[in-house]
Design an enzyme around this catalytic site. Structure first.
Site, mmCIF file in Angstrom:
data_model
loop_
_atom_site.group_PDB
_atom_site.id
_atom_site.type_symbol
_atom_site.label_atom_id
_atom_site.label_comp_id
_atom_site.label_asym_id
_atom_site.label_seq_id
_atom_site.Cartn_x
_atom_site.Cartn_y
_atom_site.Cartn_z
ATOM 1 N N GLN A 1 0.842 -1.196 0.000
ATOM 2 C CA GLN A 1 0.000 0.000 0.000
ATOM 3 C C GLN A 1 0.881 1.251 0.000
ATOM 4 O OE1 GLN A 1 -3.508 -0.558 2.953
ATOM 5 N NE2 GLN A 1 -1.896 -1.966 3.588
ATOM 6 N N ASN A 2 2.173 1.039 0.177
ATOM 7 C CA ASN A 2 3.086 2.169 0.299
ATOM 8 C C ASN A 2 3.388 2.771 -1.062
ATOM 9 O OD1 ASN A 2 3.068 1.521 2.963
ATOM 10 N ND2 ASN A 2 5.039 0.469 2.935
ATOM 11 N N ASP B 1 6.198 4.740 -1.431
ATOM 12 C CA ASP B 1 7.556 5.295 -1.312
ATOM 13 C C ASP B 1 8.603 4.594 -2.178
ATOM 14 O OD1 ASP B 1 7.576 3.774 1.996
ATOM 15 O OD2 ASP B 1 8.196 2.870 0.106
ATOM 16 N N HIS C 1 -1.374 1.433 -4.369
ATOM 17 C CA HIS C 1 -1.791 2.840 -4.271
ATOM 18 C C HIS C 1 -0.888 3.769 -5.060
ATOM 19 C CE1 HIS C 1 -3.756 1.585 -0.200
ATOM 20 N NE2 HIS C 1 -4.473 1.184 -1.251
ATOM 21 N N CYS D 1 -1.054 13.851 -14.982
ATOM 22 C CA CYS D 1 -2.061 14.901 -15.171
ATOM 23 C C CYS D 1 -3.320 14.528 -14.384
ATOM 24 C CB CYS D 1 -2.398 15.012 -16.668
ATOM 25 S SG CYS D 1 -3.650 16.255 -17.010
ATOM 26 N N CYS E 1 -5.287 11.579 -19.491
ATOM 27 C CA CYS E 1 -4.234 12.368 -20.148
ATOM 28 C C CYS E 1 -2.866 11.837 -19.701
ATOM 29 C CB CYS E 1 -4.350 13.841 -19.769
ATOM 30 S SG CYS E 1 -2.970 14.828 -20.410
ATOM 31 N N THR F 1 0.662 -2.797 8.579
ATOM 32 C CA THR F 1 -0.550 -2.109 8.126
ATOM 33 C C THR F 1 -1.630 -2.180 9.188
ATOM 34 O OG1 THR F 1 -2.285 -1.997 6.427
ATOM 35 C CG2 THR F 1 -1.371 -4.176 6.877
ATOM 36 N N PRO G 1 3.444 -3.981 15.828
ATOM 37 C CA PRO G 1 3.592 -3.773 17.271
ATOM 38 C C PRO G 1 2.250 -3.622 17.982
ATOM 39 C CG PRO G 1 4.288 -1.815 16.049
ATOM 40 C CD PRO G 1 4.030 -2.887 15.052
ATOM 41 N N ALA H 1 8.603 -4.648 12.292
ATOM 42 C CA ALA H 1 8.913 -5.437 11.088
ATOM 43 C C ALA H 1 10.420 -5.546 10.856
ATOM 44 C CB ALA H 1 8.237 -4.799 9.874
HETATM 45 C C1 BV8 Z 1 -11.497 2.399 -3.791
HETATM 46 C C2 BV8 Z 1 -2.177 6.803 -1.301
HETATM 47 C C3 BV8 Z 1 -13.414 2.193 -5.202
HETATM 48 C C4 BV8 Z 1 -2.167 8.242 -1.089
HETATM 49 C C5 BV8 Z 1 -3.838 5.760 0.160
HETATM 50 C C6 BV8 Z 1 -14.823 -0.885 0.944
HETATM 51 C C7 BV8 Z 1 -14.437 -1.246 -0.351
HETATM 52 C C8 BV8 Z 1 -13.812 -0.341 -1.189
HETATM 53 C C9 BV8 Z 1 -13.533 0.965 -0.737
HETATM 54 C C10 BV8 Z 1 -13.928 1.328 0.538
HETATM 55 C C11 BV8 Z 1 -14.575 0.418 1.371
HETATM 56 N N1 BV8 Z 1 -14.814 1.052 2.544
HETATM 57 C C12 BV8 Z 1 -14.345 2.320 2.477
HETATM 58 C C13 BV8 Z 1 -13.828 2.522 1.264
HETATM 59 C C14 BV8 Z 1 -13.235 3.771 0.824
HETATM 60 C C15 BV8 Z 1 -11.736 3.858 1.122
HETATM 61 C C16 BV8 Z 1 -11.324 3.314 2.457
HETATM 62 O O1 BV8 Z 1 -10.859 2.185 2.553
HETATM 63 N N2 BV8 Z 1 -11.448 4.123 3.482
HETATM 64 C C17 BV8 Z 1 -11.017 3.705 4.812
HETATM 65 C C18 BV8 Z 1 -10.287 4.854 5.502
HETATM 66 C C19 BV8 Z 1 -12.253 3.252 5.559
HETATM 67 N N3 BV8 Z 1 -11.000 3.191 0.067
HETATM 68 C C20 BV8 Z 1 -10.756 3.860 -1.070
HETATM 69 O O2 BV8 Z 1 -11.195 4.980 -1.303
HETATM 70 C C21 BV8 Z 1 -9.922 3.153 -2.114
HETATM 71 N N4 BV8 Z 1 -10.569 3.286 -3.405
HETATM 72 O O3 BV8 Z 1 -11.752 1.409 -3.169
HETATM 73 O O4 BV8 Z 1 -12.166 2.777 -4.987
HETATM 74 C C22 BV8 Z 1 -14.409 2.829 -4.242
HETATM 75 C C23 BV8 Z 1 -14.363 4.203 -4.019
HETATM 76 C C24 BV8 Z 1 -15.290 4.775 -3.113
HETATM 77 C C25 BV8 Z 1 -16.211 3.974 -2.451
HETATM 78 C C26 BV8 Z 1 -16.215 2.585 -2.688
HETATM 79 C C27 BV8 Z 1 -15.307 2.027 -3.591
HETATM 80 C C28 BV8 Z 1 -8.555 3.827 -2.258
HETATM 81 C C29 BV8 Z 1 -7.747 3.645 -1.023
HETATM 82 C C30 BV8 Z 1 -6.333 4.191 -1.260
HETATM 83 C C31 BV8 Z 1 -6.165 5.510 -0.554
HETATM 84 N N5 BV8 Z 1 -4.789 5.963 -0.715
HETATM 85 N N6 BV8 Z 1 -2.592 6.167 -0.062
HETATM 86 C C32 BV8 Z 1 -1.032 8.659 -0.202
HETATM 87 O O5 BV8 Z 1 -0.305 7.787 0.337
HETATM 88 O O6 BV8 Z 1 -0.877 9.862 -0.042
HETATM 89 S S1 BV8 Z 1 -4.201 4.892 1.557
HETATM 90 C C33 BV8 Z 1 -3.102 5.196 2.815
HETATM 91 O O7 BV8 Z 1 -3.503 4.276 3.843
HETATM 92 C C34 BV8 Z 1 -1.639 4.856 2.535
HETATM 93 O O8 BV8 Z 1 -1.403 4.349 1.234
HETATM 94 C C35 BV8 Z 1 -1.384 3.712 3.500
HETATM 95 O O9 BV8 Z 1 -0.472 2.830 3.023
HETATM 96 C C36 BV8 Z 1 -2.740 3.129 3.590
HETATM 97 C C37 BV8 Z 1 -3.023 2.134 4.640
HETATM 98 O O10 BV8 Z 1 -2.487 2.628 5.815
HETATM 99 P P1 BV8 Z 1 -1.316 1.753 6.462
HETATM 100 O O11 BV8 Z 1 -0.287 1.464 5.415
HETATM 101 O O12 BV8 Z 1 -1.920 0.605 7.136
HETATM 102 O O13 BV8 Z 1 -0.664 2.779 7.429
HETATM 103 P P2 BV8 Z 1 -1.226 3.205 8.866
HETATM 104 O O14 BV8 Z 1 -0.486 4.432 9.260
HETATM 105 O O15 BV8 Z 1 -2.714 3.196 8.855
HETATM 106 O O16 BV8 Z 1 -0.804 1.987 9.822
HETATM 107 C C38 BV8 Z 1 0.570 1.719 10.024
HETATM 108 C C39 BV8 Z 1 0.613 0.428 10.789
HETATM 109 O O17 BV8 Z 1 1.970 0.042 10.964
HETATM 110 C C40 BV8 Z 1 0.005 0.513 12.182
HETATM 111 O O18 BV8 Z 1 -0.804 -0.635 12.413
HETATM 112 C C41 BV8 Z 1 1.226 0.487 13.114
HETATM 113 O O19 BV8 Z 1 0.934 -0.197 14.330
HETATM 114 C C42 BV8 Z 1 2.190 -0.314 12.301
HETATM 115 N N7 BV8 Z 1 3.601 -0.045 12.557
HETATM 116 C C43 BV8 Z 1 4.184 1.124 12.959
HETATM 117 N N8 BV8 Z 1 5.539 0.948 13.023
HETATM 118 C C44 BV8 Z 1 5.781 -0.345 12.640
HETATM 119 C C45 BV8 Z 1 4.556 -0.967 12.337
HETATM 120 N N9 BV8 Z 1 4.472 -2.252 11.930
HETATM 121 C C46 BV8 Z 1 5.627 -2.947 11.831
HETATM 122 N N10 BV8 Z 1 6.838 -2.426 12.091
HETATM 123 C C47 BV8 Z 1 6.955 -1.127 12.490
HETATM 124 N N11 BV8 Z 1 8.169 -0.607 12.757
#
Ligand code: BV8
Length: 252
Positions: free
Chosen positions: A101-102, A104, A119, A127, A132, A191, A217, A234
Site C-alpha cells: 500500500q506504500n 515510497d 496505491h 495529469c 491524459c 498495516t 507492534p 517489522a
Molecule cells: C477504492 C495513497 C473504489 C495516497 C492511500 C470498501 C471497499 C472499497 C472501498 C472502501 C470500502 N470502505 C471504504 C472505502 C473507501 C476507502 C477506504 O478504505 N477508506 C477507509 C479509511 C475506511 N477506500 C478507497 O477509497 C480506495 N478506493 O476502493 O475505490 C471505491 C471508491 C469509493 C467507495 C467505494 C469504492 C482507495 C484507497 C487508497 C487511498 N490511498 N494512499 C497517499 O499515500 O498519499 S491509503 C493510505 O492508507 C496509505 O497508502 C497507507 O499505506 C494506507 C493504509 O495505511 P497503512 O499502510 O496501514 O498505514 P497506517 O499508518 O494506517 O498503519 C501503520 C501500521 O503500521 C500501524 O498498524 C502500526 O501499528 C504499524 N507499525 C508502525 N511501526 C511499525 C509498524 N508495523 C511494523 N513495524 C513497524 N516498525
C-alpha cells in the site's frame, strides 16, 4: 522484538515455495518515514484522509501539493530497512510477491523484483485529467507551497497515487489475487488493515485456507482473524523469521 515467533509459522515459512507479503506504512517507519495514521495523525492541522483525496486537491491544490512535496523529500532521503531487505533476500529461496500500500518505492530500492503498488507511487506525477498521459513524469523539485505545475494540456499535475474515493490501477487487484491464490503463506506487515480493498486481501487468503502471519507492534482488525500474529517491529521480526526458517531442518 517483543512477540515470540510461533513455531508453526516458522515451519510454514521454511517449507514455503511461494510467499505474498502485504505491506503498509509500518514497514517504512524504521526508514524514518512517518506512518499514515501514527503520531498525531495530522499535517499542519489537516488529516491525511482529507489531503489524499480529489476533494482535498480541489479545495486547496497548493496545500496538497506542499504535503506531497514534503513527503517526497523525506522519501528521497530514506533508505530501505531490514524489513525491506528481508523480503528481497527471501527471493533467493522462494517466489515472493510484495503487494504494498506504500507509495515510497523502498521495496524496489531494496531489490524486490515483483512489487505490486496498489496505491501508486509518490515518486511519479501525472495529469489530474482522467486519461491524459502528457503529464507523466518524475515528481519535480519545487519549493513548498507552489501551486502544482501544469500539464501541457493545461490541467494541474498531481502525484501518481490513488486517493481516497479513486479506483486502484487497472488490473492490479487481479494480479494481487492471482499471486495470493498461488501462495503457501501470506505475511501482513506494518498495516493497520483499515483501508479497503487492500485490507480484504488477507481475508480472501484465509477464506482460501492459506495461512496469514501478521507482524505489527499493535493489534489491528486482522489480529483476531490471522493464523498467527506477532507483536513486534517489522525491521526486527522479519529478519528473525527468515533466520529461524533458514535454521529449520529440511528448510526448502
Ligand atoms: C477504492 C495513497 C473504489 C495516497 C492511500 C470498501 C471497499 C472499497 C472501498 C472502501 C470500502 N470502505 C471504504 C472505502 C473507501 C476507502 C477506504 O478504505 N477508506 C477507509 C479509511 C475506511 N477506500 C478507497 O477509497 C480506495 N478506493 O476502493 O475505490 C471505491 C471508491 C469509493 C467507495 C467505494 C469504492 C482507495 C484507497 C487508497 C487511498 N490511498 N494512499 C497517499 O499515500 O498519499 S491509503 C493510505 O492508507 C496509505 O497508502 C497507507 O499505506 C494506507 C493504509 O495505511 P497503512 O499502510 O496501514 O498505514 P497506517 O499508518 O494506517 O498503519 C501503520 C501500521 O503500521 C500501524 O498498524 C502500526 O501499528 C504499524 N507499525 C508502525 N511501526 C511499525 C509498524 N508495523 C511494523 N513495524 C513497524 N516498525
Amino acid at each position: 522484538m517483543t512477540g515470540e515467533l510461533p513455531g508453526e509459522a516458522v515451519r510454514a515459512l521454511s517449507r514455503a515455495r511461494s510467499l505474498v507479503a502485504l505491506t503498509g506504512a509500518g514497514v517504512s517507519e524504521e526508514s524514518g518515514i512517518p506512518t499514515f495514521r501514527g503520531g498525531d495523525g495530522f499535517w499542519k492541522g489537516v488529516r491525511p484522509e482529507d489531503l489524499a483525496s480529489p476533494e482535498g486537491f480541489a479545495r486547496d491544490p497548493a496545500m496538497v501539493w506542499a504535503w506531497y512535496a514534503s513527503r517526497v523529500s523525506a522519501i528521497r532521503a530514506a533508505r530501505p530497512n531490514p524489513a525491506h531487505d528481508t523480503l528481497a533476500r527471501l527471493e533467493r529461496r522462494m517466489r515472493v510477491t510484495v503487494v504494498t500500500q506504500n507509495v515510497d518505492g523502498l521495496h524496489r530500492d531494496a531489490g524486490s523484483a515483483t512489487v505490486l503498488e496498489l496505491h501508486g507511487s509518490i515518486r511519479r506525477v501525472r495529469c489530474h485529467r482522467q486519461g491524459c498521459r502528457d503529464g507523466d513524469g518524475r515528481f519535480p523539485d519545487l519549493p513548498d507551497g507552489d501551486d502544482p505545475p501544469r500539464c501541457r494540456c493545461g490541467e494541474r499535475l498531481r502525484p501518481d497515487v490513488v486517493w481516497f474515493g479513486e479506483m486502484l490501477p487497472e488490473g492490479i487487484l487481479d494480479a494481487a489475487g492471482e499471486a495470493l491464490r498461488g501462495a503457501d503463506i501470506v505475511l501482513v506487515a506494518g498495516t493497520s488493515s483499515v483501508v479497503y480493498p487492500a485490507a480484504a486481501l488477507p481475508l480472501a487468503a484465509l477464506e482460501a485456507g492459506i495461512p496469514v502471519l501478521e507482524v505489527n507492534p499493535e493489534e489491528t482488525p486482522l489480529t483476531p482473524l490471522a493464523t498467527w500474529s506477532v507483536r513486534g517491529l517489522a525491521g526486527r521480526v522479519l529478519p528473525a523469521l527468515r533466520e529461524a526458517a533458514d535454521a529449520e531442518p529440511g528448510a526448502s
